[in-house]
Write an enzyme that holds these catalytic residues in place. Sequence first.
Site, PDB file in Angstrom:
ATOM      1  N   HIS A  98      11.838 120.113  87.463  1.00 51.54           N
ATOM      2  CA  HIS A  98      11.770 120.673  86.113  1.00 51.54           C
ATOM      3  C   HIS A  98      12.933 120.204  85.228  1.00 51.54           C
ATOM      4  O   HIS A  98      12.780 120.075  84.021  1.00 51.54           O
ATOM      5  CB  HIS A  98      11.655 122.199  86.195  1.00 51.54           C
ATOM      6  CG  HIS A  98      10.346 122.631  86.821  1.00 51.54           C
ATOM      7  ND1 HIS A  98      10.175 123.809  87.488  1.00 51.54           N
ATOM      8  CD2 HIS A  98       9.134 122.002  86.878  1.00 51.54           C
ATOM      9  CE1 HIS A  98       8.914 123.887  87.929  1.00 51.54           C
ATOM     10  NE2 HIS A  98       8.271 122.803  87.573  1.00 51.54           N
ATOM     11  N   ASP A 143       1.819 116.154  90.518  1.00 49.89           N
ATOM     12  CA  ASP A 143       2.647 117.010  91.373  1.00 49.89           C
ATOM     13  C   ASP A 143       1.787 117.756  92.387  1.00 49.89           C
ATOM     14  O   ASP A 143       1.668 118.984  92.339  1.00 49.89           O
ATOM     15  CB  ASP A 143       3.407 117.986  90.442  1.00 49.89           C
ATOM     16  CG  ASP A 143       4.263 118.977  91.207  1.00 49.89           C
ATOM     17  OD1 ASP A 143       4.686 118.661  92.340  1.00 49.89           O
ATOM     18  OD2 ASP A 143       4.500 120.075  90.663  1.00 49.89           O
TER      19      ASP A 143
HETATM   20  N1  SAM Z   1       3.153 121.338  88.723  1.00 47.70           N
HETATM   21  C1  SAM Z   1       3.371 122.733  89.042  1.00 47.70           C
HETATM   22  C2  SAM Z   1       4.748 123.131  88.547  1.00 47.70           C
HETATM   23  O1  SAM Z   1       5.659 122.304  88.525  1.00 47.70           O
HETATM   24  O2  SAM Z   1       4.910 124.290  88.147  1.00 47.70           O
HETATM   25  C3  SAM Z   1       3.227 123.039  90.513  1.00 47.70           C
HETATM   26  C4  SAM Z   1       1.985 122.483  91.129  1.00 47.70           C
HETATM   27  S1  SAM Z   1       1.791 122.820  92.834  1.00 47.70           S
HETATM   28  C5  SAM Z   1       2.994 121.858  93.591  1.00 47.70           C
HETATM   29  C6  SAM Z   1       0.302 121.946  93.158  1.00 47.70           C
HETATM   30  C7  SAM Z   1      -0.945 122.609  92.602  1.00 47.70           C
HETATM   31  O3  SAM Z   1      -2.035 121.687  92.661  1.00 47.70           O
HETATM   32  C8  SAM Z   1      -1.417 123.849  93.378  1.00 47.70           C
HETATM   33  O4  SAM Z   1      -1.486 124.917  92.477  1.00 47.70           O
HETATM   34  C9  SAM Z   1      -2.814 123.472  93.908  1.00 47.70           C
HETATM   35  O5  SAM Z   1      -3.709 124.550  93.886  1.00 47.70           O
HETATM   36  C10 SAM Z   1      -3.241 122.410  92.928  1.00 47.70           C
HETATM   37  N2  SAM Z   1      -4.195 121.385  93.433  1.00 47.70           N
HETATM   38  C11 SAM Z   1      -4.351 120.921  94.692  1.00 47.70           C
HETATM   39  N3  SAM Z   1      -5.200 119.860  94.688  1.00 47.70           N
HETATM   40  C12 SAM Z   1      -5.570 119.649  93.401  1.00 47.70           C
HETATM   41  C13 SAM Z   1      -6.394 118.673  92.743  1.00 47.70           C
HETATM   42  N4  SAM Z   1      -6.993 117.700  93.438  1.00 47.70           N
HETATM   43  N5  SAM Z   1      -6.512 118.734  91.395  1.00 47.70           N
HETATM   44  C14 SAM Z   1      -5.889 119.720  90.679  1.00 47.70           C
HETATM   45  N6  SAM Z   1      -5.097 120.673  91.243  1.00 47.70           N
HETATM   46  C15 SAM Z   1      -4.938 120.623  92.589  1.00 47.70           C
END
Ligand code: SAM
Length: 317
Positions: free
Chosen positions: A19, A191
């Site tokens: 972040h 991410d």
């Molecule tokens: N980017 C966020 C942050 O910095 O606050 C955190 C994201 S977290 C590490 C990863 C997220 O991706 C999870 O909420 C998960 O449910 C979602 N996810 C997993 N596979 C995915 C996909 N193929 N497309 C979109 N979201 C996905």
Amino acid sequence: MFSYRHAFHAGNHADVLKHTTLIALMKYLTQKDTALTVIDTHAGAGLYRLDGDYTETSGEALEGVLKLLVKPVEEPPKPGGKAKPAVDEPLAPALQDYVDVLKSLNPQFAQSGEATHLRIYPGSPFIEQRFLSGRDKLKLFELHPTDFKSLSGNIGQLEVGRQVAVAREDGFEALKTFLPPPARRAMVLCDPSYEIKSDYARVSACMADAIKRFATGCYVVWYPIIPRPEAHDLPRKLKTLAVKAGRSWLNASLTVKSSKLTTDMTGEVIRPGLPASGMFVINPPHTLKGDLQLALPQMVARLGQDRHASFGLEHGG
Ligand code: SAM
């Protein structure tokens, strides 16, 4: 369905690195007059309560953002000895920007500066949204039904209309439909949770495809540094990709502790949890290296847990 829920990890050391870098990027990229499209392929829930059930269970923020807010001592205390006094060095500008974003969501923390008053932690969508100007657009993708519902509700409360779009779609696939963006300026945050092994290969394939569609976009990938071949290979693959495409790149990493397995008194193996992570940026703004050069040593000083704590910062192109 996936079991990964970012709420367990919100505000951990990986989030501090991710972040802080994201804020430095958004701050720079939104200064230009031309519209910017920001695409967050794995958005999460958007906002997290640090005093909620999930975060309290793992307490990862205690070793991350909450530790960052406490001034480090110069040297850890020796057995039987006293810790040296806190180092009174001002925060690096990029870390100060990160703390300012936290303050904007936590009025009590803004007033007192006390880490105990930090209740709400912003995920990447809220950080990105904060920096948008009227002409910019934000596209958010989240596949998990519960997190998608929370994200939609959290973004809805901002009343920002069509400037921010939320979709329950696969972010890797959805990205293709937005490149190249209308004003030919984009920043993409990729991410994933890397809960599924195939995520590593999907990240490199997705970035290779994105660069083919739109070579000048700023592409940002978070990755875990863990003893697993796919994780080890990912930054190397991204570097090859950038070099072959003739694009500049930057790779920043933060290690907070050793990755070695240990055993407790009963002989049970203790896994260290996530010891380190990195941010790989293709086409980074020229300001990013300088921003991180000042911020990373402070992250090590404040978040480091043992003598293996360190940072890496390399760039090329
Ligand atoms: N980017 C966020 C942050 O910095 O606050 C955190 C994201 S977290 C590490 C990863 C997220 O991706 C999870 O909420 C998960 O449910 C979602 N996810 C997993 N596979 C995915 C996909 N193929 N497309 C979109 N979201 C996905």
